[in-house]
Design a protein around this motif. Structure first.
Motif, mmCIF file in Angstrom:
data_model
loop_
_atom_site.group_PDB
_atom_site.id
_atom_site.type_symbol
_atom_site.label_atom_id
_atom_site.label_comp_id
_atom_site.label_asym_id
_atom_site.label_seq_id
_atom_site.Cartn_x
_atom_site.Cartn_y
_atom_site.Cartn_z
ATOM 1 N N PRO A 185 -6.280 -10.491 27.314
ATOM 2 C CA PRO A 185 -7.534 -11.114 26.921
ATOM 3 C C PRO A 185 -7.409 -12.020 25.819
ATOM 4 O O PRO A 185 -6.333 -11.710 24.972
ATOM 5 C CB PRO A 185 -8.363 -9.940 26.456
ATOM 6 C CG PRO A 185 -7.806 -8.920 27.147
ATOM 7 C CD PRO A 185 -6.421 -8.740 27.330
ATOM 8 N N LEU A 232 -8.943 -13.242 22.014
ATOM 9 C CA LEU A 232 -9.949 -13.121 21.106
ATOM 10 C C LEU A 232 -9.488 -13.932 19.929
ATOM 11 O O LEU A 232 -8.614 -13.553 19.207
ATOM 12 C CB LEU A 232 -9.891 -11.423 20.737
ATOM 13 C CG LEU A 232 -10.470 -10.579 21.704
ATOM 14 C CD1 LEU A 232 -9.520 -9.804 22.450
ATOM 15 C CD2 LEU A 232 -11.674 -9.900 21.351
ATOM 16 N N ALA A 253 -11.545 -16.155 16.565
ATOM 17 C CA ALA A 253 -12.629 -16.243 15.907
ATOM 18 C C ALA A 253 -13.269 -17.592 15.801
ATOM 19 O O ALA A 253 -14.493 -17.813 15.309
ATOM 20 C CB ALA A 253 -12.537 -15.672 14.562
ATOM 21 N N CYS A 300 -6.047 -3.565 20.634
ATOM 22 C CA CYS A 300 -6.890 -4.089 19.929
ATOM 23 C C CYS A 300 -8.103 -3.210 19.869
ATOM 24 O O CYS A 300 -8.436 -2.435 20.287
ATOM 25 C CB CYS A 300 -7.368 -5.147 21.111
ATOM 26 S SG CYS A 300 -8.898 -6.309 20.324
ATOM 27 N N SER A 343 -3.496 -18.294 8.624
ATOM 28 C CA SER A 343 -3.135 -19.046 9.860
ATOM 29 C C SER A 343 -3.704 -20.551 9.552
ATOM 30 O O SER A 343 -4.785 -20.921 8.855
ATOM 31 C CB SER A 343 -3.828 -18.421 10.962
ATOM 32 O OG SER A 343 -3.540 -17.155 11.272
ATOM 33 N N TYR A 384 -7.934 -18.529 9.375
ATOM 34 C CA TYR A 384 -7.860 -17.041 9.638
ATOM 35 C C TYR A 384 -6.945 -16.361 8.720
ATOM 36 O O TYR A 384 -5.894 -17.041 8.281
ATOM 37 C CB TYR A 384 -7.503 -16.909 11.071
ATOM 38 C CG TYR A 384 -7.694 -15.403 11.421
ATOM 39 C CD1 TYR A 384 -8.762 -14.815 11.890
ATOM 40 C CD2 TYR A 384 -6.453 -14.535 11.321
ATOM 41 C CE1 TYR A 384 -8.747 -13.547 12.363
ATOM 42 C CE2 TYR A 384 -6.508 -13.038 11.630
ATOM 43 C CZ TYR A 384 -7.456 -12.680 12.259
ATOM 44 O OH TYR A 384 -7.712 -11.245 12.603
ATOM 45 N N HIS A 421 -3.038 -17.911 22.682
ATOM 46 C CA HIS A 421 -2.414 -16.631 22.287
ATOM 47 C C HIS A 421 -1.674 -16.790 20.850
ATOM 48 O O HIS A 421 -0.976 -15.875 20.415
ATOM 49 C CB HIS A 421 -1.668 -15.955 23.285
ATOM 50 C CG HIS A 421 -2.306 -15.288 24.487
ATOM 51 N ND1 HIS A 421 -3.349 -14.419 24.224
ATOM 52 C CD2 HIS A 421 -2.296 -15.633 25.758
ATOM 53 C CE1 HIS A 421 -3.664 -13.897 25.314
ATOM 54 N NE2 HIS A 421 -3.226 -14.877 26.313
ATOM 55 N N ARG A 432 3.064 -16.781 16.184
ATOM 56 C CA ARG A 432 2.263 -15.956 15.687
ATOM 57 C C ARG A 432 3.040 -14.619 15.093
ATOM 58 O O ARG A 432 4.002 -14.382 15.517
ATOM 59 C CB ARG A 432 1.231 -15.282 16.805
ATOM 60 C CG ARG A 432 1.770 -14.256 17.514
ATOM 61 C CD ARG A 432 0.735 -13.517 18.717
ATOM 62 N NE ARG A 432 -0.200 -13.020 18.244
ATOM 63 C CZ ARG A 432 -1.320 -12.655 18.908
ATOM 64 N NH1 ARG A 432 -1.308 -13.056 20.414
ATOM 65 N NH2 ARG A 432 -2.366 -12.225 18.489
ATOM 66 N N SER A 466 -2.061 -9.245 13.685
ATOM 67 C CA SER A 466 -1.305 -10.058 14.230
ATOM 68 C C SER A 466 -1.940 -11.497 14.440
ATOM 69 O O SER A 466 -2.188 -11.887 15.566
ATOM 70 C CB SER A 466 -0.755 -9.592 15.947
ATOM 71 O OG SER A 466 0.034 -8.389 15.565
ATOM 72 N N LYS A 511 -2.592 -15.129 14.658
ATOM 73 C CA LYS A 511 -2.228 -16.348 15.686
ATOM 74 C C LYS A 511 -1.888 -17.381 14.845
ATOM 75 O O LYS A 511 -2.680 -17.734 13.874
ATOM 76 C CB LYS A 511 -3.071 -16.470 16.927
ATOM 77 C CG LYS A 511 -3.321 -15.136 17.640
ATOM 78 C CD LYS A 511 -4.001 -15.365 18.884
ATOM 79 C CE LYS A 511 -5.470 -15.573 18.873
ATOM 80 N NZ LYS A 511 -6.441 -15.585 20.097
ATOM 81 N N TRP A 512 -1.195 -18.405 15.296
ATOM 82 C CA TRP A 512 -1.027 -19.939 14.736
ATOM 83 C C TRP A 512 -0.681 -19.417 13.000
ATOM 84 O O TRP A 512 -1.038 -20.116 12.172
ATOM 85 C CB TRP A 512 -2.346 -20.767 14.773
ATOM 86 C CG TRP A 512 -2.857 -20.742 16.105
ATOM 87 C CD1 TRP A 512 -2.391 -20.928 17.401
ATOM 88 C CD2 TRP A 512 -4.204 -20.151 16.344
ATOM 89 N NE1 TRP A 512 -3.351 -20.906 18.395
ATOM 90 C CE2 TRP A 512 -4.495 -20.117 17.756
ATOM 91 C CE3 TRP A 512 -5.074 -19.366 15.521
ATOM 92 C CZ2 TRP A 512 -5.360 -19.730 18.567
ATOM 93 C CZ3 TRP A 512 -6.175 -18.987 16.539
ATOM 94 C CH2 TRP A 512 -6.481 -19.362 17.877
HETATM 95 N N1 LIG Z 1 -5.530 -17.111 13.676
HETATM 96 C C1 LIG Z 1 -6.092 -16.059 14.334
HETATM 97 N N2 LIG Z 1 -5.387 -15.010 14.512
HETATM 98 C C2 LIG Z 1 -6.103 -13.857 15.278
HETATM 99 C C3 LIG Z 1 -7.358 -13.871 15.685
HETATM 100 C C4 LIG Z 1 -8.183 -14.947 15.442
HETATM 101 O O1 LIG Z 1 -9.408 -15.109 15.476
HETATM 102 N N3 LIG Z 1 -7.434 -16.121 14.547
HETATM 103 N N4 LIG Z 1 -7.873 -12.824 16.389
HETATM 104 C C5 LIG Z 1 -7.091 -11.508 16.264
HETATM 105 C C6 LIG Z 1 -7.741 -10.629 17.033
HETATM 106 S S1 LIG Z 1 -9.228 -9.835 16.545
HETATM 107 C C7 LIG Z 1 -6.946 -9.913 18.104
HETATM 108 S S2 LIG Z 1 -7.528 -8.644 18.994
HETATM 109 C C8 LIG Z 1 -6.020 -10.635 18.514
HETATM 110 C C9 LIG Z 1 -6.034 -11.234 19.830
HETATM 111 O O2 LIG Z 1 -4.905 -11.888 20.421
HETATM 112 P P1 LIG Z 1 -4.721 -12.482 21.709
HETATM 113 O O3 LIG Z 1 -5.950 -13.651 21.840
HETATM 114 O O4 LIG Z 1 -3.522 -13.029 21.876
HETATM 115 O O5 LIG Z 1 -5.132 -11.283 22.685
HETATM 116 O O6 LIG Z 1 -5.423 -11.811 17.646
HETATM 117 C C10 LIG Z 1 -5.655 -11.761 16.399
HETATM 118 N N5 LIG Z 1 -5.308 -12.817 15.652
#
Ligand SMILES: Nc1nc2c(c(=O)[nH]1)N[C@H]1C(S)=C(S)[C@@H](COP(=O)(O)O)O[C@H]1N2
Ligand SMILES: [Mo]
Length: 198
Positions: free
Chosen positions: A29, A31, A33, A77, A111, A115, A144, A149, A160, A162-163
């Motif tokens: 999945p 996810l 924001a 998650c 990020s 984030y 992802h 990440r 964890s 992302k970016w």
């Molecule tokens: N920059 C950033 N990192 C983030 C998020 C985000 O919204 N922005 N969401 C987090 C959340 S709540 C989850 S569960 C995971 C989801 O990673 P995926 O989208 O690769 O499954 O990334 C996390 N890292």
């Protein structure tokens, strides 16, 4: 034999090797924001800034010169899906911190896109965290977190980032994006630390 639903639930998730309250998924999945930022490898850079405002900086090509690690880890998650045995390539935070002089106990991960998430510095070290750029043998997809990440699989996946673009070392703890709206400060899935007070 009768089992209470609670007992059966715990029993099943332990049998599957899952933390309490989690279910298994085989897809991946997404996810996020907000919108997916598009960061080229040329523009990408990663910074560790200490509590003394000393900046350590890596371009994409400098990151590639660090030793490659290939962690295979389970993801958990807070929305309750878990995914087992995911395989990644990247760089250990131990190697990134090798030349960093700090006594700070807390880290804020930043990020591209704004984030943030906070965690103890100790949870980034000793083979527990990576900056990853490859997932299951392919470049990490932008959705992802590509080009790269953070991967801190022993905590809920919101840690964890992302970016990822940098880590700010802090003497005093401060909440990140989700921690500031009620999610747990630490987020250990095995202790089911989903929300503040858990
Ligand atoms: N920059 C950033 N990192 C983030 C998020 C985000 O919204 N922005 N969401 C987090 C959340 S709540 C989850 S569960 C995971 C989801 O990673 P995926 O989208 O690769 O499954 O990334 C996390 N890292
Ligand atoms: Mo999440």
């Amino acid at each position: 034999m009768t089992l209470s639903p609670g007992f059966r639930g715990r029993h099943r998730s332990q049998a599957a090797g899952l933390p309490p309250g989690q279910y298994l998924t085989t897809d991946f999945p997404v996810l996020s924001a907000g919108p997916t930022p598009r960061i080229s490898r040329e523009r990408w850079e990663f910074t560790i800034r200490t509590e003394h405002q000393v900046e350590h900086r890596w371009s994409w090509s400098q990151l590639q010169q660090l030793p490659v690690q290939t962690p295979t880890v389970d993801l958990h998650c807070v929305t309750k899906w878990s995914k087992l045995a995911t395989s990644w390539r990247g760089v250990s935070l131990d190697d990134l911190f090798a030349g960093v002089d700090t006594a700070a106990e807390f880290a804020m991960v930043h990020s591209f896109g704004g984030y943030t998430t906070n965690l103890p510095v100790a949870d980034l070290l000793d083979g527990k965290a990576w900056i990853v750029h490859t997932y299951e043998g392919a470049d990490l997809h932008p959705e992802h977190g590509g080009p790269a990440r953070l991967l801190v699989p022993h905590l809920y996946l919101w840690k964890s980032a992302k970016w990822v673009r940098g880590i700010e070392l802090m003497v005093q703890n401060r909440p990140g994006f989700w921690e500031g709206v009620g999610y747990h400060d630490y987020g250990d899935p095995w202790r089911e630390q989903r929300y503040q007070g858990d």
